[in-house]
Design a protein around this motif. Structure first.
Motif, PDB file in Angstrom:
ATOM      1  N   THR A  89      -4.102  15.479 -74.520  1.00  0.00           N
ATOM      2  CA  THR A  89      -3.993  16.818 -75.084  1.00  0.00           C
ATOM      3  C   THR A  89      -2.872  16.800 -76.108  1.00  0.00           C
ATOM      4  O   THR A  89      -1.746  16.422 -75.799  1.00  0.00           O
ATOM      5  CB  THR A  89      -3.702  17.859 -73.983  1.00  0.00           C
ATOM      6  OG1 THR A  89      -4.737  17.767 -72.993  1.00  0.00           O
ATOM      7  CG2 THR A  89      -3.690  19.264 -74.546  1.00  0.00           C
ATOM      8  N   ARG A  94      -5.368  21.051 -77.864  1.00  0.00           N
ATOM      9  CA  ARG A  94      -6.767  20.617 -77.881  1.00  0.00           C
ATOM     10  C   ARG A  94      -6.877  19.184 -77.365  1.00  0.00           C
ATOM     11  O   ARG A  94      -6.067  18.331 -77.696  1.00  0.00           O
ATOM     12  CB  ARG A  94      -7.357  20.737 -79.280  1.00  0.00           C
ATOM     13  CG  ARG A  94      -7.379  22.183 -79.740  1.00  0.00           C
ATOM     14  CD  ARG A  94      -8.051  22.433 -81.056  1.00  0.00           C
ATOM     15  NE  ARG A  94      -7.940  21.364 -82.025  1.00  0.00           N
ATOM     16  CZ  ARG A  94      -8.683  21.289 -83.114  1.00  0.00           C
ATOM     17  NH1 ARG A  94      -9.583  22.210 -83.371  1.00  0.00           N
ATOM     18  NH2 ARG A  94      -8.531  20.290 -83.959  1.00  0.00           N
ATOM     19  N   ALA A  95      -7.911  18.940 -76.582  1.00  0.00           N
ATOM     20  CA  ALA A  95      -8.135  17.610 -76.015  1.00  0.00           C
ATOM     21  C   ALA A  95      -8.745  16.692 -77.070  1.00  0.00           C
ATOM     22  O   ALA A  95      -9.544  17.129 -77.900  1.00  0.00           O
ATOM     23  CB  ALA A  95      -9.058  17.704 -74.805  1.00  0.00           C
ATOM     24  N   SER A 152      -5.502  22.944 -70.759  1.00  0.00           N
ATOM     25  CA  SER A 152      -4.322  22.460 -70.041  1.00  0.00           C
ATOM     26  C   SER A 152      -4.777  21.874 -68.715  1.00  0.00           C
ATOM     27  O   SER A 152      -5.923  22.026 -68.309  1.00  0.00           O
ATOM     28  CB  SER A 152      -3.327  23.602 -69.808  1.00  0.00           C
ATOM     29  OG  SER A 152      -3.907  24.603 -68.992  1.00  0.00           O
TER      30      SER A 152
END
Length: 165
Positions: A89, A94-95, A152
């Motif tokens: 992350t 954002r991943a 998260s």
């Protein structure tokens, strides 16, 4: 297939319910007693509305991502030719995940890959489509898939589907 409610959605619903219950508990009826019945009804209604909106947004994003794959002409299923790294992350929440596509064809091909970001329980959090362009014959190509929303917690990634074209 039934979509699962994501962790962020459950959290948002919990916050909304807690805020409404707290606000309602502070208000009293004319006789000085808490007016809990109206608050519970309003909280329940708000929670259901928020859950519905969040699930609808995720379902819409999933459908849009799948539509991008469906637009590929003369493609062949290639899910088994794609591997994902370990998602991280970024500072923006954002991943991201490294996507490696192995081209088993005898000529250069491109890949379109639908990546699903999930929580540790497998609940869908986000989806995105990434292209791995111009992978040489019998070689590997790489790209980075980046999610569309802030996440998260323990985020995982899986290949939803992939097309080689």
């Amino acid at each position: 297939m039934r979509a699962r409610t994501s962790g962020w959605l459950r959290g948002a619903v919990g916050v909304a319910v807690a805020a409404m219950v707290t606000a309602g508990a502070a208000g009293c009826s004319d006789d000085g007693k808490p007016s809990g019945g109206k608050v519970a009804s309003a909280a329940s209604s708000a929670a259901a509305s928020l859950a519905s909106q969040g699930a609808a947004a995720l379902a819409s994003a999933t459908a849009e991502a799948q539509q991008k794959l469906d637009e590929v002409k003369n493609g062949v299923a290639a899910k088994d030719e794609v591997r994902l790294g370990t998602p991280t992350t970024g500072g923006d929440g954002r991943a991201t995940v490294k996507v490696t596509a192995h081209n088993t064809a005898d000529s250069a091909k491109s890949f379109a890959v639908l990546v699903k970001f999930t929580d540790k329980d497998g609940n869908l959090l986000d989806v995105t489509v990434v292209t791995v362009p111009d992978v040489a014959a019998k070689a590997d190509g790489e790209a980075t898939a980046t999610g569309t929303r802030k996440l998260s917690g323990d985020v995982r990634a899986e290949v939803g589907s992939a097309v080689r074209y």
